[in-house]
Design a protein around this motif. Structure first.
Motif, PDB file in Angstrom:
ATOM      1  N   VAL A 188       7.313  -7.743 -10.026  1.00  0.00           N
ATOM      2  CA  VAL A 188       7.103  -7.374 -11.427  1.00  0.00           C
ATOM      3  C   VAL A 188       5.656  -6.965 -11.656  1.00  0.00           C
ATOM      4  N   ARG A 189       4.735  -7.730 -11.100  1.00  0.00           N
ATOM      5  CA  ARG A 189       3.316  -7.408 -11.268  1.00  0.00           C
ATOM      6  C   ARG A 189       3.005  -6.018 -10.714  1.00  0.00           C
ATOM      7  N   LEU A 190       3.556  -5.728  -9.527  1.00  0.00           N
ATOM      8  CA  LEU A 190       3.306  -4.429  -8.902  1.00  0.00           C
ATOM      9  C   LEU A 190       3.916  -3.303  -9.740  1.00  0.00           C
ATOM     10  N   ALA A 191       5.154  -3.488 -10.191  1.00  0.00           N
ATOM     11  CA  ALA A 191       5.818  -2.449 -10.982  1.00  0.00           C
ATOM     12  C   ALA A 191       5.057  -2.172 -12.267  1.00  0.00           C
ATOM     13  N   PHE A 192       4.661  -3.232 -12.965  1.00  0.00           N
ATOM     14  CA  PHE A 192       3.941  -3.037 -14.221  1.00  0.00           C
ATOM     15  C   PHE A 192       2.589  -2.387 -13.965  1.00  0.00           C
ATOM     16  N   ALA A 193       1.924  -2.795 -12.902  1.00  0.00           N
ATOM     17  CA  ALA A 193       0.606  -2.239 -12.589  1.00  0.00           C
ATOM     18  C   ALA A 193       0.689  -0.735 -12.356  1.00  0.00           C
ATOM     19  N   VAL A 194       1.737  -0.292 -11.647  1.00  0.00           N
ATOM     20  CA  VAL A 194       1.900   1.145 -11.385  1.00  0.00           C
ATOM     21  C   VAL A 194       2.230   1.888 -12.675  1.00  0.00           C
ATOM     22  N   VAL A 195       3.257   1.415 -13.389  1.00  0.00           N
ATOM     23  CA  VAL A 195       3.729   2.141 -14.568  1.00  0.00           C
ATOM     24  C   VAL A 195       2.680   2.177 -15.674  1.00  0.00           C
ATOM     25  N   SER A 196       1.934   1.085 -15.832  1.00  0.00           N
ATOM     26  CA  SER A 196       0.947   1.044 -16.912  1.00  0.00           C
ATOM     27  C   SER A 196      -0.242   1.964 -16.656  1.00  0.00           C
ATOM     28  N   GLN A 197      -0.355   2.484 -15.422  1.00  0.00           N
ATOM     29  CA  GLN A 197      -1.411   3.434 -15.105  1.00  0.00           C
ATOM     30  C   GLN A 197      -1.004   4.873 -15.409  1.00  0.00           C
ATOM     31  N   LEU A 198       0.280   5.093 -15.669  1.00  0.00           N
ATOM     32  CA  LEU A 198       0.749   6.442 -15.968  1.00  0.00           C
ATOM     33  C   LEU A 198       0.235   6.873 -17.336  1.00  0.00           C
ATOM     34  N   LYS A 202      -2.081  13.029  -5.324  1.00  0.00           N
ATOM     35  CA  LYS A 202      -2.690  12.178  -4.301  1.00  0.00           C
ATOM     36  C   LYS A 202      -4.082  11.745  -4.731  1.00  0.00           C
ATOM     37  N   ALA A 203      -4.804  12.649  -5.379  1.00  0.00           N
ATOM     38  CA  ALA A 203      -6.151  12.312  -5.833  1.00  0.00           C
ATOM     39  C   ALA A 203      -6.102  11.230  -6.909  1.00  0.00           C
ATOM     40  N   GLU A 204      -5.127  11.340  -7.828  1.00  0.00           N
ATOM     41  CA  GLU A 204      -4.994  10.331  -8.878  1.00  0.00           C
ATOM     42  C   GLU A 204      -4.645   8.975  -8.284  1.00  0.00           C
ATOM     43  N   VAL A 205      -3.717   8.972  -7.325  1.00  0.00           N
ATOM     44  CA  VAL A 205      -3.317   7.714  -6.697  1.00  0.00           C
ATOM     45  C   VAL A 205      -4.514   7.058  -6.033  1.00  0.00           C
ATOM     46  N   SER A 206      -5.290   7.843  -5.300  1.00  0.00           N
ATOM     47  CA  SER A 206      -6.479   7.298  -4.629  1.00  0.00           C
ATOM     48  C   SER A 206      -7.474   6.741  -5.640  1.00  0.00           C
ATOM     49  N   ARG A 207      -7.627   7.442  -6.766  1.00  0.00           N
ATOM     50  CA  ARG A 207      -8.586   7.014  -7.783  1.00  0.00           C
ATOM     51  C   ARG A 207      -8.130   5.734  -8.479  1.00  0.00           C
ATOM     52  N   ARG A 208      -6.831   5.576  -8.649  1.00  0.00           N
ATOM     53  CA  ARG A 208      -6.291   4.438  -9.401  1.00  0.00           C
ATOM     54  C   ARG A 208      -5.829   3.288  -8.500  1.00  0.00           C
ATOM     55  N   ASP A 234      -7.160   1.036  -6.379  1.00  0.00           N
ATOM     56  CA  ASP A 234      -7.796  -0.281  -6.463  1.00  0.00           C
ATOM     57  C   ASP A 234      -7.486  -0.966  -7.783  1.00  0.00           C
ATOM     58  N   GLY A 235      -7.435  -0.195  -8.867  1.00  0.00           N
ATOM     59  CA  GLY A 235      -7.118  -0.767 -10.163  1.00  0.00           C
ATOM     60  C   GLY A 235      -5.699  -1.298 -10.222  1.00  0.00           C
ATOM     61  N   ILE A 236      -4.766  -0.596  -9.588  1.00  0.00           N
ATOM     62  CA  ILE A 236      -3.366  -1.038  -9.543  1.00  0.00           C
ATOM     63  C   ILE A 236      -3.254  -2.354  -8.785  1.00  0.00           C
ATOM     64  N   ILE A 237      -3.876  -2.406  -7.620  1.00  0.00           N
ATOM     65  CA  ILE A 237      -3.808  -3.616  -6.798  1.00  0.00           C
ATOM     66  C   ILE A 237      -4.484  -4.789  -7.502  1.00  0.00           C
ATOM     67  N   ARG A 245       0.836  -1.204   0.000  1.00  0.00           N
ATOM     68  CA  ARG A 245       0.000   0.000   0.000  1.00  0.00           C
ATOM     69  C   ARG A 245       0.875   1.261   0.000  1.00  0.00           C
ATOM     70  N   GLU A 246       1.847   1.297   0.918  1.00  0.00           N
ATOM     71  CA  GLU A 246       2.711   2.473   1.040  1.00  0.00           C
ATOM     72  C   GLU A 246       3.571   2.661  -0.202  1.00  0.00           C
ATOM     73  N   ASN A 247       4.047   1.548  -0.783  1.00  0.00           N
ATOM     74  CA  ASN A 247       4.879   1.650  -1.975  1.00  0.00           C
ATOM     75  C   ASN A 247       4.107   2.136  -3.185  1.00  0.00           C
ATOM     76  N   VAL A 248       2.847   1.714  -3.311  1.00  0.00           N
ATOM     77  CA  VAL A 248       2.028   2.198  -4.427  1.00  0.00           C
ATOM     78  C   VAL A 248       1.889   3.714  -4.335  1.00  0.00           C
ATOM     79  N   ARG A 249       1.615   4.206  -3.149  1.00  0.00           N
ATOM     80  CA  ARG A 249       1.446   5.654  -2.982  1.00  0.00           C
ATOM     81  C   ARG A 249       2.773   6.383  -3.209  1.00  0.00           C
ATOM     82  N   LEU A 250       3.869   5.808  -2.718  1.00  0.00           N
ATOM     83  CA  LEU A 250       5.173   6.445  -2.878  1.00  0.00           C
ATOM     84  C   LEU A 250       5.608   6.474  -4.339  1.00  0.00           C
ATOM     85  N   THR A 251       5.622   5.304  -4.996  1.00  0.00           N
ATOM     86  CA  THR A 251       6.134   5.239  -6.366  1.00  0.00           C
ATOM     87  C   THR A 251       5.230   5.967  -7.351  1.00  0.00           C
TER      88      THR A 251
END
Length: 249
Positions: free
Chosen positions: A157-167, A124-130, A132-135, A110-116
Motif C-alpha cells: 500500500v505504501r509503495l502504491a500510494f507513493a507512486v500514484v501520489s507523485q502523478l 524515464k527522466a521523470e521517474v529518475s527525478r522522482r 528517491d522521493g517515492i522510495i 526498484r524495478e516495479n517503481v520504474r515499471l508502474t
C-alpha cells in the motif's frame, strides 16, 4: 457549464455482471442491444446513474458493500466499460484502486517503481527525478532490491500510494486502500491528499470511514440498490445513509 468544463460527466450509466458461467454473455451479445434486461445469470451492478463533477471538487462515494461503489470508480478510471450510458473524463486520472494493480511479484521494488511509473505515463527522466522521493515516502529504503511479492500488504500500500501520489494527473481516484497500513502512515497519506486538494486536484473517494469522508469531501454520492439514491453535501449524505442503515455496511 458545458461538458468540456467538467472533470467527470456520467450519464444514464449502467453495468451488469454475471453471477455464474451459465449466465455468461456470448460474442453475439456483445454486439447486440436488443434488450435492456439482464439475461439469466446476470445482475445490474449499477443502473441509471447520472452526475457531474467540477474540477477541484472532492466527492465521497457512500453505500453498503456490493452497491457498486468500486465498480463506479473503475468505470471512471477506464478499467471497466459501461453496458449503458456514458462516462466522460476530462483529464488524466491517478488511480489508487487496487494495491496490486500494475505491480509484478517477481520484480524488485526498484524495478516495479520504474515499471508502474512508466505505465502511468511518467517519462524515464521523470521517474529518475522522482525515484528517491517515492522510495522515501513509501519508507522502503531498505527494501529497494527486494522482490515485490515478499513485501507485506502494508508495504505494498505504501509503495502504491507513493507512486500514484507523485502523478500530476488532475483527478485522484481512491478506493478504501488507506484502511490498510499503520496509523502513522495513514496520517502521512492524509497530509499528501490535503496537499493535492490544496493544489486544485479533483478527488473521487470511496470509503466506509465517516471520519475520512468528512475530512476530505464536500459532496457525497449515495449508492443504494445499485442506483444513485442521493447527491448532496457530504454531511447530508452521511446523515441519510446512517438513518437508512444505522448498523453500518
Amino acid at each position: 457549464m458545458t461538458a468540456s468544463d467538467l472533470a467527470i460527466e456520467v450519464q444514464d450509466l449502467g453495468v451488469r455482471f454475471r453471477r455464474n458461467r451459465r449466465g455468461r454473455r456470448n460474442i453475439k451479445d456483445l454486439f447486440s442491444d436488443s434488450s435492456r434486461r439482464a439475461k439469466p445469470g446476470e445482475f445490474w451492478a449499477l443502473r441509471d446513474v447520472s452526475f457531474d463533477v467540477k474540477p477541484g471538487e472532492s466527492i465521497g462515494v457512500v453505500g453498503r458493500n456490493g452497491q457498486g461503489k468500486s465498480t463506479l470508480l473503475k468505470l471512471v478510471a477506464g478499467v471497466l466499460l459501461a453496458d449503458e450510458g456514458t462516462v466522460s473524463v476530462n483529464g488524466g486520472v491517478a488511480p489508487l484502486i487496487e494495491i496490486t494493480g500494475g505491480f509484478v511479484g517477481d520484480l524488485t521494488v526498484r524495478e516495479n517503481v520504474r515499471l508502474t511509473s512508466g505505465l502511468h505515463g511518467m517519462s524515464k527522466a521523470e521517474v529518475s527525478r522522482r525515484f528517491d522521493g517515492i522510495i522515501d515516502f513509501a519508507e522502503l529504503e531498505d527494501f529497494i532490491d527486494t522482490p515485490y511479492k515478499h513485501l507485506s500488504n502494508g508495504m505494498k500500500v505504501r509503495l502504491a500510494f507513493a507512486v500514484v501520489s507523485q502523478l500530476e494527473e488532475p483527478i485522484l481516484l481512491v478506493d478504501e486502500v488507506l484502511a490498510v497500513g499503520d496509523k502513522a502512515f495513514r496520517e502521512k497519506c492524509y497530509r499528501r491528499i490535503d496537499e493535492l486538494l490544496a493544489d486544485g486536484r479533483t478527488l473521487f473517494f470511496v470509503s466506509h470511514s465517516e471520519r475520512d469522508l468528512r475530512r476530505f469531501c464536500t459532496r457525497g454520492l449515495y449508492l443504494d440498490k445499485h442506483r444513485l439514491a442521493m447527491d448532496a453535501p457530504i454531511g447530508k449524505v452521511l446523515d441519510r445513509y446512517n438513518a437508512d442503515y444505522p448498523t453500518g455496511v
